[in-house]
Scaffold this motif. Structure first.
Motif, mmCIF file in Angstrom:
data_model
loop_
_atom_site.group_PDB
_atom_site.id
_atom_site.type_symbol
_atom_site.label_atom_id
_atom_site.label_comp_id
_atom_site.label_asym_id
_atom_site.label_seq_id
_atom_site.Cartn_x
_atom_site.Cartn_y
_atom_site.Cartn_z
ATOM 1 N N PHE A 73 4.807 1.896 -8.381
ATOM 2 C CA PHE A 73 3.716 2.868 -8.257
ATOM 3 C C PHE A 73 4.227 4.285 -7.996
ATOM 4 O O PHE A 73 5.195 4.476 -7.267
ATOM 5 C CB PHE A 73 2.785 2.487 -7.097
ATOM 6 C CG PHE A 73 2.109 1.157 -7.275
ATOM 7 C CD1 PHE A 73 1.427 0.853 -8.441
ATOM 8 C CD2 PHE A 73 2.153 0.199 -6.265
ATOM 9 C CE1 PHE A 73 0.787 -0.378 -8.604
ATOM 10 C CE2 PHE A 73 1.525 -1.028 -6.417
ATOM 11 C CZ PHE A 73 0.844 -1.324 -7.589
ATOM 12 N N VAL A 95 -4.379 3.577 -13.347
ATOM 13 C CA VAL A 95 -4.515 4.130 -12.005
ATOM 14 C C VAL A 95 -5.056 3.084 -11.032
ATOM 15 O O VAL A 95 -6.117 2.498 -11.260
ATOM 16 C CB VAL A 95 -5.472 5.350 -12.002
ATOM 17 C CG1 VAL A 95 -5.438 6.050 -10.654
ATOM 18 C CG2 VAL A 95 -5.117 6.320 -13.120
ATOM 19 N N VAL A 96 -4.300 2.867 -9.957
ATOM 20 C CA VAL A 96 -4.746 1.950 -8.899
ATOM 21 C C VAL A 96 -5.539 2.773 -7.895
ATOM 22 O O VAL A 96 -5.045 3.785 -7.374
ATOM 23 C CB VAL A 96 -3.548 1.294 -8.181
ATOM 24 C CG1 VAL A 96 -4.021 0.430 -7.012
ATOM 25 C CG2 VAL A 96 -2.725 0.468 -9.159
ATOM 26 N N THR A 97 -6.779 2.360 -7.643
ATOM 27 C CA THR A 97 -7.642 3.121 -6.727
ATOM 28 C C THR A 97 -8.032 2.311 -5.490
ATOM 29 O O THR A 97 -8.466 2.880 -4.494
ATOM 30 C CB THR A 97 -8.940 3.548 -7.434
ATOM 31 O OG1 THR A 97 -9.562 2.367 -7.958
ATOM 32 C CG2 THR A 97 -8.653 4.520 -8.575
ATOM 33 N N HIS A 98 -7.890 0.993 -5.546
ATOM 34 C CA HIS A 98 -8.313 0.138 -4.432
ATOM 35 C C HIS A 98 -7.270 -0.930 -4.160
ATOM 36 O O HIS A 98 -6.488 -1.278 -5.044
ATOM 37 C CB HIS A 98 -9.652 -0.538 -4.752
ATOM 38 C CG HIS A 98 -10.805 0.419 -4.826
ATOM 39 N ND1 HIS A 98 -10.985 1.258 -5.902
ATOM 40 C CD2 HIS A 98 -11.812 0.686 -3.957
ATOM 41 C CE1 HIS A 98 -12.067 2.012 -5.697
ATOM 42 N NE2 HIS A 98 -12.592 1.688 -4.523
ATOM 43 N N TYR A 99 -7.299 -1.465 -2.934
ATOM 44 C CA TYR A 99 -6.299 -2.476 -2.587
ATOM 45 C C TYR A 99 -6.910 -3.803 -2.151
ATOM 46 O O TYR A 99 -6.266 -4.609 -1.496
ATOM 47 C CB TYR A 99 -5.332 -1.943 -1.514
ATOM 48 C CG TYR A 99 -5.979 -1.518 -0.219
ATOM 49 C CD1 TYR A 99 -6.211 -2.449 0.790
ATOM 50 C CD2 TYR A 99 -6.352 -0.202 -0.001
ATOM 51 C CE1 TYR A 99 -6.810 -2.077 1.979
ATOM 52 C CE2 TYR A 99 -6.943 0.188 1.178
ATOM 53 C CZ TYR A 99 -7.179 -0.757 2.176
ATOM 54 O OH TYR A 99 -7.775 -0.383 3.344
ATOM 55 N N ARG A 100 -8.152 -4.043 -2.559
ATOM 56 C CA ARG A 100 -8.789 -5.295 -2.142
ATOM 57 C C ARG A 100 -9.969 -5.625 -3.038
ATOM 58 O O ARG A 100 -10.685 -4.720 -3.472
ATOM 59 C CB ARG A 100 -9.251 -5.178 -0.684
ATOM 60 C CG ARG A 100 -9.617 -6.497 -0.025
ATOM 61 C CD ARG A 100 -9.640 -6.363 1.504
ATOM 62 N NE ARG A 100 -10.632 -5.415 1.982
ATOM 63 C CZ ARG A 100 -10.425 -4.533 2.961
ATOM 64 N NH1 ARG A 100 -9.256 -4.479 3.584
ATOM 65 N NH2 ARG A 100 -11.387 -3.715 3.329
ATOM 66 N N LEU A 101 -10.179 -6.905 -3.267
ATOM 67 C CA LEU A 101 -11.416 -7.373 -3.886
ATOM 68 C C LEU A 101 -12.173 -8.144 -2.814
ATOM 69 O O LEU A 101 -11.592 -8.612 -1.838
ATOM 70 C CB LEU A 101 -11.116 -8.312 -5.063
ATOM 71 C CG LEU A 101 -10.375 -7.720 -6.274
ATOM 72 C CD1 LEU A 101 -10.028 -8.835 -7.264
ATOM 73 C CD2 LEU A 101 -11.219 -6.652 -6.971
ATOM 74 N N ILE A 112 -15.733 -8.642 -6.557
ATOM 75 C CA ILE A 112 -15.933 -7.231 -6.914
ATOM 76 C C ILE A 112 -14.968 -6.368 -6.095
ATOM 77 O O ILE A 112 -14.430 -6.806 -5.083
ATOM 78 C CB ILE A 112 -17.393 -6.753 -6.636
ATOM 79 C CG1 ILE A 112 -17.782 -7.043 -5.183
ATOM 80 C CG2 ILE A 112 -18.377 -7.400 -7.593
ATOM 81 C CD1 ILE A 112 -19.092 -6.413 -4.758
ATOM 82 N N VAL A 113 -14.762 -5.156 -6.592
ATOM 83 C CA VAL A 113 -13.893 -4.225 -5.880
ATOM 84 C C VAL A 113 -14.533 -3.896 -4.534
ATOM 85 O O VAL A 113 -15.732 -3.624 -4.458
ATOM 86 C CB VAL A 113 -13.710 -2.936 -6.712
ATOM 87 C CG1 VAL A 113 -12.956 -1.885 -5.919
ATOM 88 C CG2 VAL A 113 -12.985 -3.257 -8.012
ATOM 89 N N LEU A 119 -8.124 3.641 -1.797
ATOM 90 C CA LEU A 119 -6.898 4.319 -1.375
ATOM 91 C C LEU A 119 -7.165 5.794 -1.117
ATOM 92 O O LEU A 119 -7.925 6.432 -1.849
ATOM 93 C CB LEU A 119 -5.835 4.205 -2.471
ATOM 94 C CG LEU A 119 -5.224 2.822 -2.702
ATOM 95 C CD1 LEU A 119 -4.388 2.836 -3.978
ATOM 96 C CD2 LEU A 119 -4.374 2.408 -1.516
ATOM 97 N N GLU A 122 -4.561 7.995 -4.937
ATOM 98 C CA GLU A 122 -4.419 7.053 -6.040
ATOM 99 C C GLU A 122 -2.947 6.840 -6.386
ATOM 100 O O GLU A 122 -2.120 7.729 -6.205
ATOM 101 C CB GLU A 122 -5.149 7.546 -7.297
ATOM 102 C CG GLU A 122 -6.651 7.602 -7.169
ATOM 103 C CD GLU A 122 -7.143 8.923 -6.605
ATOM 104 O OE1 GLU A 122 -6.289 9.758 -6.201
ATOM 105 O OE2 GLU A 122 -8.359 9.117 -6.537
ATOM 106 N N LEU A 123 -2.663 5.656 -6.922
ATOM 107 C CA LEU A 123 -1.312 5.332 -7.364
ATOM 108 C C LEU A 123 -1.315 5.149 -8.880
ATOM 109 O O LEU A 123 -2.171 4.448 -9.417
ATOM 110 C CB LEU A 123 -0.842 4.022 -6.718
ATOM 111 C CG LEU A 123 -0.768 3.999 -5.186
ATOM 112 C CD1 LEU A 123 -0.472 2.577 -4.701
ATOM 113 C CD2 LEU A 123 0.298 4.969 -4.694
ATOM 114 N N CYS B 93 -4.757 -7.221 -2.923
ATOM 115 C CA CYS B 93 -4.280 -6.926 -4.273
ATOM 116 C C CYS B 93 -4.560 -5.483 -4.684
ATOM 117 O O CYS B 93 -5.569 -4.881 -4.299
ATOM 118 C CB CYS B 93 -4.888 -7.904 -5.266
ATOM 119 S SG CYS B 93 -6.652 -7.867 -5.335
ATOM 120 N N VAL B 95 -5.715 -2.838 -7.308
ATOM 121 C CA VAL B 95 -6.686 -2.923 -8.397
ATOM 122 C C VAL B 95 -6.664 -1.653 -9.250
ATOM 123 O O VAL B 95 -6.837 -0.546 -8.741
ATOM 124 C CB VAL B 95 -8.125 -3.115 -7.840
ATOM 125 C CG1 VAL B 95 -9.097 -3.425 -8.980
ATOM 126 C CG2 VAL B 95 -8.156 -4.221 -6.795
#
Lengths: 496, 496
Positions: A73, A95-101, A112-113, A119, A122-123, B93, B95
């Motif tokens: 990342f 682009v990774v915007t969240h770290y959990r579902l 769902i997100v 975050l 963003e990564l 995870c 996302v």
């Protein structure tokens, strides 16, 4: 019931693109995955890639490079740091915007997100690693004593592609990326040239693909580079393929990440840099350079299996006899570092096996029946030219070694001839358009050196400048498009 | 001016955790990156990992496994398919929600996520690849003829971690993940056990780390598995570390992805599966198992450099003489496949070099001065026990080979003794708590087999069931916590 074998490969002449896909699929190299734009590299395809990796890795290490691993990342603020680089890749990055579902409250078993797991920053999934690596080099470099740094990384990268083709253009691909830092400008330039030579030697000596070395034009160079050196090759359909690039980055990344070193003679200066890479795209080039309507053709150096032995028998007694006869051959070849497979699979008929190994490009096939044992000989078939000969057992390993060497050479000679026959020198734009439209291939033409002319030629013909060749065979002249002065001819082509 | 050398390693006894970080940093193995939770694996650390990879890869291939490559991203709908697996990984995870950045209209040179480039379906960065691989296996498997499938993949994976430690727990890590499909349940079980044996042999014979093999309890097994087999080892601070796991997945993934095969004797059935993996975590285990307050200690099998030669000289003339003397040694060792480095760096003093190679765990150090040349001998120092001996040149390569073998053996013996001395058998819960709190290590205790008791013990002591050992040395008894019946003793420990 033995499986029936139907090659079903579209002929190269009738539909080159479909032919390519058929080879990739039917030789079990790769397939489209359920993930948009991403491929699955199947075991046989991956075995070829592993051989490429091993050879390149050896070449890099011999020239003083070390492997390392940097994060997947890139935080947005690092990604932005080198402006041209960022601009070049921003339009096609994951682009990774969240770290959990979390569980979907409206539908059991669905996820769902989780909006609470957003975050702060963003990564970006690395499209290339200059940003992450230069933020690290900043910590590694204080003085001239810390230089040069010669790093290579084998990694996956992601560039979001709308139209993908197996190996040639996929959203995720595998590659190696070299990143080096130097005291002097000249050292960095030399490094970029050294690597371009390594790439050339690798492609020509191992993949048997002849290449042309040169410099990219301004518009085609890497985002963030001062100069991009490249190797370009020609596929059998007359389109060019960029095989590898080696960038002289100047002090661009050093400035973007503020990487200075204490000079030997006092004072501070920004370090000089290169980066360079080849990818699984080379698999596409390998397939397209040599294969035919019967399937893949592999140069022996890169073939995971160089020799396959197929027994011809009627019953298990026969097979037993053949097995014990073949045992010596296997040991003999093995001791000479020739990779050999004995296919005694009882579920498949010899004809099926012949077809399959032809499809998979195994350079040499031996067939052994009872009569061969009696006569102390075997039938040797070459994949590259379809010739068959009878070889006495006592000469076998020597004949095989010589034949493998000859196949390697002949495949290269053939590809080199194809390249030579498809380089045309033109003197005006009408001729240029004619050649590009009908014959294809590389076209040498004078160009005035401007981005504007390059763009117009591309718009009218779809041909781009593949490179300004090292070997400047032609003196100055007039641009075929603008009529303005030109320093040297450059190479145009339609490309992958 | 030669660089000064300051080891500055915290002593193991005063702060084990800080000692670990010091070794990782000062032996140049890895460092924290600018990317949250992700590490940079530095060249020396990566060279060790490459040796691990090469050996494991060889072991997998010898047992019929083939490498392949599957996509980095898992579309959400695939991720959801196996419910327990999804539940296990959803909370940690990364996302991907967008595929483009654009220029920030409010701030020049900055980028923002382009809201128009939102993905219709989110992509999870693989925390493990069962979902992607089983959606592929569905295309590969029709009949019993297609089985078994024995695949391995070397890849990076991401599991979002809040508290990270270099190598031991990072958000991104490197690993291999095996994925196999079989006709029969027994075949899949045998595969899971075979791999667990490969892991054990690799850890004991190459990393010199003794392990205990066993089965995970219900609560500790892999999300989506029927059974998880594992190898567990003990670090020098008395905490356990899970080294590798091998899962019997039953038909769970086959059912989730509807993968059926035509049976030999007619009819359809779901296929049976395994998955298994070890990761860069092994680097952490390697460091913690053997190292001391002077730095890293490496078993010779895994050391990128097995022997280092340091010249002791006053002027360049001396160095020249030593160089020509050493040349023969280098060739001799090289011909015996012993990796050797001659450090003739003129900027650093011998004392600095001695310290550095001690820090980096090079198993054998040779020092060569002018007097040694005259006497036809060298000084040999062992990293593992700090002993020094004078060796005659004529015996050198034999002595080195024997010494390397002995170091490998002694390091293992030492670790095995540490393990043996730190396994305690307890008969009641008070004793259990005492041992866990004071002595640490593995504790054998009777357990009633319920999740509930396991949870309560964990809550009260922080110790968990590391495994139910293969080797059932103790008969039935009463649970130390509930007093209920217990089939056998299981192994508890605090763990990493």
């Amino acid at each position: 019931m033995p499986k029936k074998f139907d090659k079903g490969i579209t002929s190269k002449d009738s539909d080159y693109s479909k032919w390519y896909n058929d080879i990739v699929n039917k030789a079990d190299l790769a397939e489209i995955s359920d993930v948009r734009g991403c491929m699955v590299i199947k075991p046989y395809g991956f075995a070829i890639w592993e051989k490429m990796k091993a050879k390149l890795d050896e070449m890099f290490k011999k020239t003083g490079h070390q492997n390392a691993y940097f994060p997947l990342f890139v935080p947005k603020r690092l990604f932005e740091a080198e402006e041209k680089n960022a601009e070049g890749f921003a339009k096609e990055c994951a682009v990774v915007t969240h770290y959990r579902l979390k569980n979907d409250p409206n539908e059991k078993g669905k996820l769902i997100v989780d909006s609470e797991a957003k975050l702060e920053e963003e990564l970006v999934v690395r499209p290339t690693s200059e940003a992450v690596i230069w933020s690290t080099f900043k910590k590694w470099i204080q003085s001239y004593r810390d230089l040069p740094i010669l790093i290579n990384q084998w990694a996956n990268v992601v560039r979001w592609e709308m139209r993908t083709r197996l190996f040639l253009r996929t959203s995720e691909f595998l590659w190696q990326e070299g990143h080096t830092a130097h005291e002097q400008k000249k050292e960095a330039l030399d490094e970029a040239l050294l690597i371009n030579d390594i790439y050339k030697n690798f492609c020509e000596d191992f993949l048997a693909i002849p290449v042309i070395q040169g410099l990219k034009s301004e518009s085609e160079k890497f985002a963030g580079a001062e100069e991009t050196y490249c190797i370009e090759s020609l596929m059998q359909d007359g389109k060019a393929l960029q095989m590898g690039t080696s960038h002289f980055l100047g002090q661009n990344f050093a400035k973007a990440f503020d990487v200075k070193y204490a000079k030997k003679d006092g004072g501070l200066d920004y370090v000089w840099a290169t980066s360079w890479g080849v990818s699984t795209r080379l698999m596409g080039a390998l397939i397209m350079s040599h294969s035919d309507d019967k399937g893949l053709v592999l140069p022996p150096s890169i073939a995971p299996i160089q020799v396959v032995i197929v027994p011809i028998y009627k019953n298990t007694d026969d097979l037993k006899k053949i097995k014990s006869f073949v045992l010596n051959i296997l040991e003999d070849l093995d001791s000479k570092n020739i990779t050999v497979k004995f296919d005694d699979n009882d579920k498949l008929k010899p004809g099926f096996k012949f077809n399959e190994y032809e499809l998979k490009g195994i350079p040499i096939r031996l067939a052994v029946g009872l009569r061969d044992i009696k006569n102390s000989e075997v039938e040797l078939a070459r994949r590259d030219n379809n010739s068959k000969t009878i070889v006495k057992i006592k000469n076998l390993s020597t004949v095989i070694q010589n034949t493998l060497d000859d196949i390697q050479k002949q495949i290269f000679v053939k590809a080199k001839l194809n390249l030579k026959n498809n380089i045309t020198i033109v003197s005006d734009f009408n001729e240029f358009k004619n050649v590009i439209d009908s014959k294809g291939g590389f076209v040498y033409a004078h160009w005035d050196g401007t981005n504007e002319t390059e763009k117009k030629i591309k718009k009218e013909t779809k041909a781009t400048i593949r490179c300004i060749p090292y070997e400047n065979k032609f003196g100055p002249g007039k641009c075929i498009y603008s009529g303005k002065d030109s320093h040297q001819m450059v190479l145009f082509a339609k490309s992958y």
